[in-house]
Scaffold this motif. Structure first.
Motif, PDB file in Angstrom:
ATOM      1  N   ASP A 105       0.823  -1.204   0.000  1.00 28.41           N
ATOM      2  CA  ASP A 105       0.000   0.000   0.000  1.00 28.41           C
ATOM      3  C   ASP A 105       0.862   1.260   0.000  1.00 28.41           C
ATOM      4  OD1 ASP A 105      -2.571  -1.079  -0.057  1.00 28.41           O
ATOM      5  OD2 ASP A 105      -2.662  -1.338   2.110  1.00 28.41           O
ATOM      6  N   LEU A 106       2.119   1.126   0.396  1.00 25.40           N
ATOM      7  CA  LEU A 106       3.024   2.272   0.448  1.00 25.40           C
ATOM      8  C   LEU A 106       3.921   2.367  -0.786  1.00 25.40           C
ATOM      9  CD1 LEU A 106       4.053   4.700   2.052  1.00 25.40           C
ATOM     10  CD2 LEU A 106       5.550   3.144   3.321  1.00 25.40           C
ATOM     11  N   VAL A 107       4.268   1.234  -1.384  1.00 27.14           N
ATOM     12  CA  VAL A 107       5.166   1.225  -2.542  1.00 27.14           C
ATOM     13  C   VAL A 107       4.685   2.162  -3.663  1.00 27.14           C
ATOM     14  CG1 VAL A 107       6.050  -0.177  -4.449  1.00 27.14           C
ATOM     15  CG2 VAL A 107       6.224  -1.021  -2.095  1.00 27.14           C
ATOM     16  N   PRO A 108       3.403   2.103  -4.053  1.00 24.69           N
ATOM     17  CA  PRO A 108       2.983   3.001  -5.145  1.00 24.69           C
ATOM     18  C   PRO A 108       3.059   4.481  -4.784  1.00 24.69           C
ATOM     19  CG  PRO A 108       1.092   1.808  -4.223  1.00 24.69           C
ATOM     20  CD  PRO A 108       2.312   1.187  -3.652  1.00 24.69           C
ATOM     21  N   VAL A 109       2.906   4.795  -3.507  1.00 26.84           N
ATOM     22  CA  VAL A 109       3.047   6.198  -3.074  1.00 26.84           C
ATOM     23  C   VAL A 109       4.497   6.646  -3.244  1.00 26.84           C
ATOM     24  CG1 VAL A 109       2.810   7.823  -1.167  1.00 26.84           C
ATOM     25  CG2 VAL A 109       1.155   5.959  -1.428  1.00 26.84           C
ATOM     26  N   ILE A 110       5.435   5.791  -2.811  1.00 25.26           N
ATOM     27  CA  ILE A 110       6.860   6.115  -2.962  1.00 25.26           C
ATOM     28  C   ILE A 110       7.210   6.311  -4.431  1.00 25.26           C
ATOM     29  CG2 ILE A 110       9.204   5.192  -2.710  1.00 25.26           C
ATOM     30  CD1 ILE A 110       8.213   3.766  -0.150  1.00 25.26           C
TER      31      ILE A 110
ATOM     32  N   ALA B  49      10.254  -0.655  -3.194  1.00 22.92           N
ATOM     33  CA  ALA B  49      10.021   0.390  -4.196  1.00 22.92           C
ATOM     34  C   ALA B  49      11.253   0.633  -5.058  1.00 22.92           C
ATOM     35  CB  ALA B  49       9.605   1.692  -3.515  1.00 22.92           C
ATOM     36  N   ALA B  50      12.428   0.338  -4.510  1.00 23.62           N
ATOM     37  CA  ALA B  50      13.685   0.580  -5.227  1.00 23.62           C
ATOM     38  C   ALA B  50      14.044  -0.543  -6.193  1.00 23.62           C
ATOM     39  CB  ALA B  50      14.823   0.759  -4.220  1.00 23.62           C
ATOM     40  N   ALA B  51      13.338  -1.651  -6.119  1.00 23.73           N
ATOM     41  CA  ALA B  51      13.666  -2.816  -6.954  1.00 23.73           C
ATOM     42  C   ALA B  51      12.914  -2.746  -8.280  1.00 23.73           C
ATOM     43  CB  ALA B  51      13.321  -4.102  -6.209  1.00 23.73           C
ATOM     44  N   PRO B  52      13.614  -2.561  -9.403  1.00 25.53           N
ATOM     45  CA  PRO B  52      12.927  -2.427 -10.697  1.00 25.53           C
ATOM     46  C   PRO B  52      12.067  -3.633 -11.059  1.00 25.53           C
ATOM     47  CG  PRO B  52      15.214  -1.722 -10.872  1.00 25.53           C
ATOM     48  CD  PRO B  52      15.064  -2.369  -9.524  1.00 25.53           C
ATOM     49  N   SER B  53      12.462  -4.805 -10.582  1.00 26.62           N
ATOM     50  CA  SER B  53      11.727  -6.018 -10.944  1.00 26.62           C
ATOM     51  C   SER B  53      10.556  -6.313 -10.008  1.00 26.62           C
ATOM     52  CB  SER B  53      12.671  -7.216 -10.948  1.00 26.62           C
ATOM     53  OG  SER B  53      13.233  -7.418  -9.655  1.00 26.62           O
TER      54      SER B  53
ATOM     55  N   ARG C 201       6.955  -5.765  -8.692  1.00 29.37           N
ATOM     56  CA  ARG C 201       5.622  -5.225  -8.943  1.00 29.37           C
ATOM     57  C   ARG C 201       5.649  -4.026  -9.896  1.00 29.37           C
ATOM     58  NH1 ARG C 201       1.336  -6.297  -5.366  1.00 29.37           N
ATOM     59  NH2 ARG C 201       0.170  -5.087  -6.921  1.00 29.37           N
ATOM     60  N   GLU C 202       5.983  -4.297 -11.131  1.00 26.73           N
ATOM     61  CA  GLU C 202       6.014  -3.221 -12.127  1.00 26.73           C
ATOM     62  C   GLU C 202       4.674  -2.500 -12.223  1.00 26.73           C
ATOM     63  OE1 GLU C 202       9.062  -4.376 -15.582  1.00 26.73           O
ATOM     64  OE2 GLU C 202       7.528  -5.917 -15.247  1.00 26.73           O
ATOM     65  N   ASP C 203       3.589  -3.189 -11.835  1.00 25.06           N
ATOM     66  CA  ASP C 203       2.256  -2.581 -11.885  1.00 25.06           C
ATOM     67  C   ASP C 203       2.084  -1.467 -10.853  1.00 25.06           C
ATOM     68  OD1 ASP C 203       2.460  -4.856 -10.044  1.00 25.06           O
ATOM     69  OD2 ASP C 203       0.365  -4.431  -9.552  1.00 25.06           O
ATOM     70  N   LEU C 204       2.998  -1.382  -9.898  1.00 23.75           N
ATOM     71  CA  LEU C 204       2.898  -0.359  -8.855  1.00 23.75           C
ATOM     72  C   LEU C 204       3.706   0.896  -9.180  1.00 23.75           C
ATOM     73  CD1 LEU C 204       3.019  -2.523  -5.586  1.00 23.75           C
ATOM     74  CD2 LEU C 204       1.029  -1.691  -6.856  1.00 23.75           C
ATOM     75  N   GLY C 205       4.227   0.964 -10.408  1.00 21.72           N
ATOM     76  CA  GLY C 205       4.949   2.164 -10.818  1.00 21.72           C
ATOM     77  C   GLY C 205       6.427   1.907 -11.050  1.00 21.72           C
ATOM     78  N   GLU C 206       7.079   2.933 -11.602  1.00 27.45           N
ATOM     79  CA  GLU C 206       8.510   2.838 -11.902  1.00 27.45           C
ATOM     80  C   GLU C 206       9.324   2.896 -10.619  1.00 27.45           C
ATOM     81  OE1 GLU C 206      11.886   5.315 -14.484  1.00 27.45           O
ATOM     82  OE2 GLU C 206       9.757   5.835 -14.616  1.00 27.45           O
ATOM     83  N   ALA C 207      10.350   2.065 -10.533  1.00 28.09           N
ATOM     84  CA  ALA C 207      11.155   1.958  -9.313  1.00 28.09           C
ATOM     85  C   ALA C 207      11.729   3.309  -8.889  1.00 28.09           C
ATOM     86  CB  ALA C 207      12.283   0.954  -9.533  1.00 28.09           C
ATOM     87  N   TRP C 208      11.812   3.482  -7.564  1.00 24.55           N
ATOM     88  CA  TRP C 208      12.409   4.698  -7.013  1.00 24.55           C
ATOM     89  C   TRP C 208      13.168   4.353  -5.744  1.00 24.55           C
ATOM     90  CZ3 TRP C 208      13.720   9.347  -8.458  1.00 24.55           C
ATOM     91  CH2 TRP C 208      14.090  10.286  -7.504  1.00 24.55           C
ATOM     92  N   ASP C 209      14.444   4.756  -5.697  1.00 19.78           N
ATOM     93  CA  ASP C 209      15.302   4.501  -4.539  1.00 19.78           C
ATOM     94  C   ASP C 209      15.418   5.788  -3.714  1.00 19.78           C
ATOM     95  OD1 ASP C 209      17.026   3.282  -2.789  1.00 19.78           O
ATOM     96  OD2 ASP C 209      18.783   3.426  -4.096  1.00 19.78           O
ATOM     97  N   ILE C 210      14.948   5.747  -2.483  1.00 18.51           N
ATOM     98  CA  ILE C 210      14.986   6.922  -1.601  1.00 18.51           C
ATOM     99  C   ILE C 210      16.424   7.152  -1.147  1.00 18.51           C
ATOM    100  CG2 ILE C 210      14.127   7.941   0.542  1.00 18.51           C
ATOM    101  CD1 ILE C 210      11.668   6.085   0.250  1.00 18.51           C
ATOM    102  N   ALA C 211      16.927   8.362  -1.374  1.00 23.33           N
ATOM    103  CA  ALA C 211      18.351   8.632  -1.120  1.00 23.33           C
ATOM    104  C   ALA C 211      18.694   8.653   0.366  1.00 23.33           C
ATOM    105  CB  ALA C 211      18.743   9.961  -1.773  1.00 23.33           C
ATOM    106  N   LYS C 212      17.839   9.261   1.182  1.00 27.07           N
ATOM    107  CA  LYS C 212      18.139   9.399   2.610  1.00 27.07           C
ATOM    108  C   LYS C 212      16.927   8.977   3.448  1.00 27.07           C
ATOM    109  CE  LYS C 212      20.876  12.919   3.885  1.00 27.07           C
ATOM    110  NZ  LYS C 212      21.303  14.333   4.152  1.00 27.07           N
ATOM    111  N   ILE C 213      17.174   8.140   4.445  1.00 21.18           N
ATOM    112  CA  ILE C 213      16.122   7.726   5.371  1.00 21.18           C
ATOM    113  C   ILE C 213      16.542   8.112   6.783  1.00 21.18           C
ATOM    114  CG2 ILE C 213      14.822   5.788   6.337  1.00 21.18           C
ATOM    115  CD1 ILE C 213      15.096   4.358   3.669  1.00 21.18           C
TER     116      ILE C 213
END
Length: 303
Positions: free
Chosen positions: A130-135, A171-175, A177-189
């Protein structure tokens, strides 16, 4: 994809009011600076105590309408801070506030019985999904959430930490759940932190003012316990005196949870509000870019 603001901040919190108490100054500052600020709240806070006598009937053991009421409180608080992008994890009320008990050490802990729809019982992967597509939609450079202890042991805070951490990785893994959007790696947590020196100073001032009940049992010169972070582990401090009024007004908006004459405001009155104007963070992913004092004063430093 529409063009995004240059700086984008995502915060993941367990209940309405957690965001204001921990990050109100930070959120107001970045809104004022034109950054995109997105808040995810995981539950409606249905199990919270009701501190307004006229609203006691909303409590979970009565009409059980507190969660619905707190939707309005959170909206009012976000209006005070200027945050326009607020969302519930999955949907409003999808995950139920788990509630908490105090264990024999005086720390927050999981209740002996929890509901099947409680956030604590939620499947971790399903909640992360539920959070991956938001990221992937918001594409934040910075994520703020709790530490592995949920900062003070509340099960929903711990779960929010786990969901945010897992979702950030997925969310950072390109492979994945491609249906949840294009991968994005958060730089700082970052993990929220309460700096030890500030807490000791605040306690000392409270005790000197004759207040022995606020944070009862805590000694300004004694052990602090897991909720308090040693200063050496703090990476970033956001000081926001100019946004303090907004934070305090947002706290007042959470009226069922925070009383004006309760410990939060007693603490602020005895400390000249300083304790609320400073918000501390631990960097757990990314590279720190400290200034001359050894600390960052911008969550986006180095990006």
């Amino acid at each position: 994809m529409s063009e995004l603001p240059d700086r984008r901040l995502l915060l993941v919190h367990a209940h309405p009011d957690d965001e204001t108490i921990n990050n109100g100054v930070t959120m107001a500052r970045y809104v004022a600076e034109g950054a995109a600020v997105t808040l995810i709240t995981c539950t409606l806070g249905e199990e919270g105590e009701v501190l307004v006598p006229d609203l006691e009937h909303l409590a979970a053991d009565q009409t059980d309408q507190l969660g619905e009421h707190r939707i309005g409180e959170l909206a009012a608080a976000m209006a005070e801070l200027g945050v326009t992008d607020h969302r519930w994890l999955g949907s409003a009320g999808k995950y139920r506030d788990t509630g908490m008990i105090y264990n024999d050490k005086g720390n927050a802990a999981v209740p002996l019985e929890t509901r099947k729809d409680s956030f604590w019982q939620a499947d971790l992967l399903a909640a992360a999904d539920d959070l991956v597509p938001v990221i992937r939609e918001v594409r934040p450079q910075v994520l703020v959430t709790y530490d592995e202890y949920g900062n003070y042991g509340h099960p929903d805070h711990i779960k929010a930490h786990r969901v945010a951490t897992y979702a950030a990785a997925l969310a950072a893994a390109p492979s994945y759940r491609e249906d949840l959007g294009e991968a994005w790696d958060i730089a700082k947590i970052y993990w929220i932190a309460m700096a030890e020196s500030r807490m000791r100073e605040s306690l000392r001032r409270l005790r000197e003012a004759g207040d022995t009940t606020t944070f009862e049992g805590m000694d300004p010169d004694g052990p602090m316990g897991p909720p308090i972070t040693p200063d050496r582990l703090i990476d970033c401090v956001i000081d926001g005196d100019e946004f303090l009024d907004r934070k305090m007004n947002a706290m007042k908006a959470h009226a069922t949870q925070i009383t004006v004459d309760g410990p939060f405001f007693a603490l602020s009155n005895n400390n000249g509000n300083q304790v609320w104007a400073s918000e501390s963070y631990r960097l757990v992913k990314g590279t720190a870019a400290p200034g001359p004092d050894g600390l960052e004063h911008d969550l986006f430093a180095g990006l």
